[in-house]
Design an enzyme around this catalytic site. Structure first.
Site, PDB file in Angstrom:
ATOM      1  N   ILE A 170     -49.649  -2.905  -3.374  1.00 41.13           N
ATOM      2  CA  ILE A 170     -49.762  -2.337  -4.440  1.00 41.13           C
ATOM      3  C   ILE A 170     -51.092  -1.529  -4.608  1.00 41.13           C
ATOM      4  CG2 ILE A 170     -48.120  -3.801  -6.006  1.00 41.13           C
ATOM      5  CD1 ILE A 170     -50.624  -5.540  -6.881  1.00 41.13           C
ATOM      6  N   PHE A 230     -52.574 -36.835  -8.625  1.00 44.77           N
ATOM      7  CA  PHE A 230     -54.241 -36.507  -8.998  1.00 44.77           C
ATOM      8  C   PHE A 230     -54.513 -37.056 -10.415  1.00 44.77           C
ATOM      9  CE2 PHE A 230     -53.456 -32.248  -6.304  1.00 44.77           C
ATOM     10  CZ  PHE A 230     -54.061 -33.081  -5.236  1.00 44.77           C
ATOM     11  N   LEU A 233     -47.003 -29.301  -6.853  1.00 45.30           N
ATOM     12  CA  LEU A 233     -46.662 -30.655  -6.547  1.00 45.30           C
ATOM     13  C   LEU A 233     -45.038 -30.693  -6.024  1.00 45.30           C
ATOM     14  CD1 LEU A 233     -46.760 -33.555  -7.358  1.00 45.30           C
ATOM     15  CD2 LEU A 233     -45.341 -32.983  -9.671  1.00 45.30           C
ATOM     16  N   ASP A 278     -57.590 -29.323 -13.751  1.00 47.87           N
ATOM     17  CA  ASP A 278     -56.494 -29.936 -14.365  1.00 47.87           C
ATOM     18  C   ASP A 278     -56.721 -30.249 -15.560  1.00 47.87           C
ATOM     19  OD1 ASP A 278     -54.990 -29.299 -12.003  1.00 47.87           O
ATOM     20  OD2 ASP A 278     -54.352 -31.406 -11.334  1.00 47.87           O
ATOM     21  N   SER A 338     -48.885 -16.236 -16.877  1.00 46.75           N
ATOM     22  CA  SER A 338     -48.909 -17.866 -16.722  1.00 46.75           C
ATOM     23  C   SER A 338     -49.526 -18.787 -17.868  1.00 46.75           C
ATOM     24  CB  SER A 338     -49.926 -17.882 -15.543  1.00 46.75           C
ATOM     25  OG  SER A 338     -50.034 -19.495 -15.342  1.00 46.75           O
ATOM     26  N   SER A 371     -50.547 -37.364  -2.814  1.00 48.87           N
ATOM     27  CA  SER A 371     -51.591 -37.757  -3.742  1.00 48.87           C
ATOM     28  C   SER A 371     -51.482 -37.495  -4.991  1.00 48.87           C
ATOM     29  CB  SER A 371     -53.027 -37.060  -3.204  1.00 48.87           C
ATOM     30  OG  SER A 371     -53.398 -37.645  -1.896  1.00 48.87           O
ATOM     31  N   TYR A 430     -57.986 -17.165 -10.265  1.00 49.87           N
ATOM     32  CA  TYR A 430     -56.521 -16.891 -10.381  1.00 49.87           C
ATOM     33  C   TYR A 430     -56.428 -16.706 -11.675  1.00 49.87           C
ATOM     34  CZ  TYR A 430     -51.652 -17.370 -10.756  1.00 49.87           C
ATOM     35  OH  TYR A 430     -50.458 -17.223 -11.255  1.00 49.87           O
ATOM     36  N   LEU A 453     -45.951  -8.450   2.442  1.00 49.03           N
ATOM     37  CA  LEU A 453     -45.391  -9.782   3.058  1.00 49.03           C
ATOM     38  C   LEU A 453     -46.578 -10.708   3.393  1.00 49.03           C
ATOM     39  CD1 LEU A 453     -43.029  -7.855   5.503  1.00 49.03           C
ATOM     40  CD2 LEU A 453     -42.583  -9.078   3.448  1.00 49.03           C
ATOM     41  N   TYR A 499     -41.177 -16.098  -3.775  1.00 52.37           N
ATOM     42  CA  TYR A 499     -40.304 -17.070  -4.319  1.00 52.37           C
ATOM     43  C   TYR A 499     -39.648 -16.655  -5.531  1.00 52.37           C
ATOM     44  CZ  TYR A 499     -39.808 -21.747  -6.706  1.00 52.37           C
ATOM     45  OH  TYR A 499     -39.088 -22.791  -7.280  1.00 52.37           O
ATOM     46  N   LYS A 522     -55.074 -13.109 -14.454  1.00 48.05           N
ATOM     47  CA  LYS A 522     -53.753 -13.188 -15.338  1.00 48.05           C
ATOM     48  C   LYS A 522     -54.302 -12.724 -16.783  1.00 48.05           C
ATOM     49  CE  LYS A 522     -50.594 -14.143 -12.303  1.00 48.05           C
ATOM     50  NZ  LYS A 522     -49.991 -12.990 -11.885  1.00 48.05           N
TER      51      LYS A 522
HETATM   52  P1  NAD Z   1     -45.463 -15.654  -4.104  1.00 44.50           P
HETATM   53  O1  NAD Z   1     -46.852 -15.639  -3.319  1.00 44.50           O
HETATM   54  O2  NAD Z   1     -44.155 -16.466  -3.423  1.00 44.50           O
HETATM   55  O3  NAD Z   1     -44.856 -14.111  -4.448  1.00 44.50           O
HETATM   56  C1  NAD Z   1     -45.883 -13.071  -4.649  1.00 44.50           C
HETATM   57  C2  NAD Z   1     -45.369 -11.976  -3.605  1.00 44.50           C
HETATM   58  O4  NAD Z   1     -46.557 -10.877  -3.749  1.00 44.50           O
HETATM   59  C3  NAD Z   1     -45.224 -12.524  -2.045  1.00 44.50           C
HETATM   60  O5  NAD Z   1     -44.168 -11.838  -1.539  1.00 44.50           O
HETATM   61  C4  NAD Z   1     -46.600 -11.631  -1.550  1.00 44.50           C
HETATM   62  O6  NAD Z   1     -46.759 -11.296  -0.038  1.00 44.50           O
HETATM   63  C5  NAD Z   1     -46.614 -10.381  -2.334  1.00 44.50           C
HETATM   64  N1  NAD Z   1     -47.881  -9.597  -2.536  1.00 44.50           N
HETATM   65  C6  NAD Z   1     -49.315 -10.122  -2.857  1.00 44.50           C
HETATM   66  N2  NAD Z   1     -50.171  -9.352  -2.864  1.00 44.50           N
HETATM   67  C7  NAD Z   1     -49.663  -8.136  -2.892  1.00 44.50           C
HETATM   68  C8  NAD Z   1     -50.070  -6.783  -2.808  1.00 44.50           C
HETATM   69  N3  NAD Z   1     -51.292  -6.370  -2.904  1.00 44.50           N
HETATM   70  N4  NAD Z   1     -49.152  -5.799  -2.585  1.00 44.50           N
HETATM   71  C9  NAD Z   1     -47.751  -6.207  -2.047  1.00 44.50           C
HETATM   72  N5  NAD Z   1     -47.256  -7.409  -2.319  1.00 44.50           N
HETATM   73  C10 NAD Z   1     -48.184  -8.402  -2.586  1.00 44.50           C
HETATM   74  O7  NAD Z   1     -45.255 -16.156  -5.472  1.00 44.50           O
HETATM   75  P2  NAD Z   1     -44.508 -16.476  -6.592  1.00 44.50           P
HETATM   76  O8  NAD Z   1     -44.457 -17.931  -6.759  1.00 44.50           O
HETATM   77  O9  NAD Z   1     -43.038 -16.029  -6.507  1.00 44.50           O
HETATM   78  O10 NAD Z   1     -45.147 -15.807  -7.942  1.00 44.50           O
HETATM   79  C11 NAD Z   1     -44.759 -14.626  -8.335  1.00 44.50           C
HETATM   80  C12 NAD Z   1     -45.854 -14.098  -9.585  1.00 44.50           C
HETATM   81  O11 NAD Z   1     -45.721 -14.960 -10.444  1.00 44.50           O
HETATM   82  C13 NAD Z   1     -47.299 -14.075  -9.047  1.00 44.50           C
HETATM   83  O12 NAD Z   1     -47.742 -12.901  -9.921  1.00 44.50           O
HETATM   84  C14 NAD Z   1     -47.673 -15.453  -9.675  1.00 44.50           C
HETATM   85  O13 NAD Z   1     -48.963 -15.454  -9.760  1.00 44.50           O
HETATM   86  C15 NAD Z   1     -46.795 -15.493 -10.906  1.00 44.50           C
HETATM   87  N6  NAD Z   1     -46.904 -17.022 -11.209  1.00 44.50           N
HETATM   88  C16 NAD Z   1     -46.264 -17.850 -10.516  1.00 44.50           C
HETATM   89  C17 NAD Z   1     -46.307 -19.228 -10.880  1.00 44.50           C
HETATM   90  C18 NAD Z   1     -45.799 -20.142  -9.775  1.00 44.50           C
HETATM   91  O14 NAD Z   1     -46.042 -21.644 -10.094  1.00 44.50           O
HETATM   92  N7  NAD Z   1     -45.143 -19.847  -8.676  1.00 44.50           N
HETATM   93  C19 NAD Z   1     -46.515 -19.692 -12.212  1.00 44.50           C
HETATM   94  C20 NAD Z   1     -47.062 -18.655 -13.057  1.00 44.50           C
HETATM   95  C21 NAD Z   1     -47.214 -17.226 -12.389  1.00 44.50           C
HETATM   96  N1  UDP Z   2     -50.237 -32.735  -8.689  1.00 42.90           N
HETATM   97  C1  UDP Z   2     -50.469 -34.125  -7.973  1.00 42.90           C
HETATM   98  N2  UDP Z   2     -50.666 -33.830  -6.749  1.00 42.90           N
HETATM   99  C2  UDP Z   2     -50.404 -32.943  -5.749  1.00 42.90           C
HETATM  100  C3  UDP Z   2     -50.068 -31.498  -6.610  1.00 42.90           C
HETATM  101  C4  UDP Z   2     -49.960 -31.678  -7.901  1.00 42.90           C
HETATM  102  O1  UDP Z   2     -50.538 -34.978  -8.595  1.00 42.90           O
HETATM  103  O2  UDP Z   2     -50.203 -32.634  -4.714  1.00 42.90           O
HETATM  104  C5  UDP Z   2     -50.117 -32.920 -10.153  1.00 42.90           C
HETATM  105  C6  UDP Z   2     -50.943 -31.980 -10.768  1.00 42.90           C
HETATM  106  O3  UDP Z   2     -52.417 -32.647 -11.074  1.00 42.90           O
HETATM  107  C7  UDP Z   2     -50.519 -31.596 -12.129  1.00 42.90           C
HETATM  108  C8  UDP Z   2     -48.900 -31.485 -11.471  1.00 42.90           C
HETATM  109  O4  UDP Z   2     -48.769 -32.120 -10.447  1.00 42.90           O
HETATM  110  O5  UDP Z   2     -50.502 -32.670 -13.060  1.00 42.90           O
HETATM  111  C9  UDP Z   2     -48.629 -29.933 -11.276  1.00 42.90           C
HETATM  112  O6  UDP Z   2     -49.455 -29.498 -10.601  1.00 42.90           O
HETATM  113  P1  UDP Z   2     -49.022 -27.909  -9.829  1.00 42.90           P
HETATM  114  O7  UDP Z   2     -50.285 -28.030  -8.995  1.00 42.90           O
HETATM  115  O8  UDP Z   2     -47.892 -28.086  -9.234  1.00 42.90           O
HETATM  116  O9  UDP Z   2     -49.029 -27.061 -11.088  1.00 42.90           O
HETATM  117  P2  UDP Z   2     -50.116 -26.576 -12.235  1.00 42.90           P
HETATM  118  O10 UDP Z   2     -49.721 -27.327 -13.539  1.00 42.90           O
HETATM  119  O11 UDP Z   2     -51.502 -27.276 -11.767  1.00 42.90           O
HETATM  120  O12 UDP Z   2     -50.169 -25.034 -12.229  1.00 42.90           O
END
Ligand code: NAD
Ligand code: UDP
Length: 340
Positions: free
Chosen positions: A61, A220, A202, A297, A126, A218, A151, A35, A13, A155
């Protein structure tokens, strides 16, 4: 010759949106992804959007041999490290998978980088590393705290490893980017978040309710000490986040050491505010019911984004309605994600 950048997790993403921003800025991008949570179709979409296709390696990786081969083939200026597993609930069920994939995988990547003399790194961290701060907004100098999930622990652990690494060798130049809540999608509607199975977050959940795939949301917890009782978060457009990576890339090419930046908007919205904004942007109703709080949460969480503004020259530009409209466009055009 343009700078070569390795993007781990680049079909995911945030990685796919950042890959577009990099290609549009003229970088030569190499994507590495196993993937496990993404699709190669995202590369076709990237090519449709910017007329260029990144080089792609389906690799893990944790696979040092594969990493060494890729590092031998290119002269990377920097690595943007997105690859990792990210489902909070799943990490509670399968902690070893998370520690192995995220921590062991990152260590293997950093070892391969050092051997190849590549010391510039942007790491996807994060806001979860702050735990449950008592004060808002959250500044980078707030203490980190024991995260509430494996998780989150991965980080925080990777942050600690990177700080130790930079102390041990001053060639390292590292950005720890602490994301708040990434939402939205590219304005073309061609790439976006495509979660496997039932969404945890969400926005994907709301989108699937709005399109009729899921029955109702739902919410939360309606009893938090927030203005309407529901949880408050700092939602940030994924394209603003992508732009933040380009600014971080520039900063680490200028100075060595480890630096931390929040990537958020500085504005908190409640779950109910998000539901109503989504209904407004999509023209679709989002039925919901209030249920118990989700374990782990916190009530509220939003960034103080001033450090990134002053040091990186970066601020989020896209507002709430644009975030919701872009999430909806992606969902409406791709009801089955990349399979459609
Ligand atoms: P995502 O799952 O869409 O992307 C992560 C990618 O890493 C995926 O394409 C997956 O196939 C690949 N991957 C996982 N393990 C792997 C491995 N061992 N080797 C090679 N590829 C691997 O997630 P995202 O939302 O794009 O998140 C990207 C980064 O940002 C992640 O490290 C995630 O923890 C961090 N992050 C995401 C959020 C969020 O809410 N989306 C918030 C804070 C931090
Ligand atoms: N949330 C919710 N219903 C859902 C998913 C999330 O009410 O199905 C709420 C969650 O409690 C938080 C906010 O939406 O207050 C964002 O949640 P999310 O899981 O997207 O991200 P987080 O902040 O937990 O990383």
């Amino acid at each position: 010759m343009s700078e070569q950048i390795l993007v781990t997790g680049g079909t995911g993403y945030i990685g796919s949106h950042t890959t577009i921003a990099l290609l549009e800025a003229g970088f030569e991008v190499v994507v590495l992804d196993n993937l496990c949570n993404s699709s190669v179709e995202s590369l076709n979409r990237i090519e449709r959007i910017c007329g260029k296709r990144p080089k792609f390696y389906q690799a893990d990786i944790r696979d040092r041999k594969a990493l060494d081969q890729i590092f031998a083939e290119y002269q990377f200026n920097s690595v943007l490290h997105f690859a990792g597993l990210k489902a909070v609930g799943e990490s509670v069920q399968k902690p070893l998978d998370y520690y192995e994939n995220n921590i062991s995988g990152s260590i293997t990547l950093f070892q391969a980088m050092a051997q190849a003399n590549v010391f510039n790194l942007v790491f996807s961290s994060s806001a979860t590393v702050y735990g449950a701060p008592t004060e808002m907004p959250i500044r980078e100098d707030f203490p980190t705290a024991a995260p509430t999930s494996p998780y989150g622990s991965t980080k925080l652990t990777i942050e600690v490893i990177l700080k130790d690494l930079a102390k041990s060798d001053q060639q390292w130049s590292i950005a720890l980017l602490r994301y708040f809540n990434p939402v939205g999608a590219h304005q073309s509607g061609l790439i976006g978040e495509a979660p496997n199975g039932l969404p945890n977050n969400l926005l994907p959940y709301i989108s699937q309710v709005a399109i009729g795939k899921l029955h109702e949301l739902s919410v939360f917890g309606g009893d938090y000490s927030t203005p309407d009782g529901t949880g408050v978060r700092d939602y940030i457009h994924v394209q603003d986040l992508a732009d933040g990576h380009l600014c971080a890339l520039k900063a680490i090419s200028e100075d060595a050491g480890v630096r931390v930046w929040n990537l958020g908007t500085g504005i908190g919205y409640s779950v109910l505010e998000i539901i109503h904004a989504f209904e407004q942007a999509s023209g679709r109703p989002v039925p919901y019911k209030l249920i118990d709080r989700r374990s782990g949460d916190i009530a509220e969480c939003w960034a103080d984004p001033r450090k990134a503004a002053s040091e990186l020259g970066w601020t989020a530009k896209r507002g709430l309605i644009e975030m919701m409209a872009d999430s909806w466009r992606w969902q409406e055009n791709n009801p089955l994600g990349y399979a459609s």
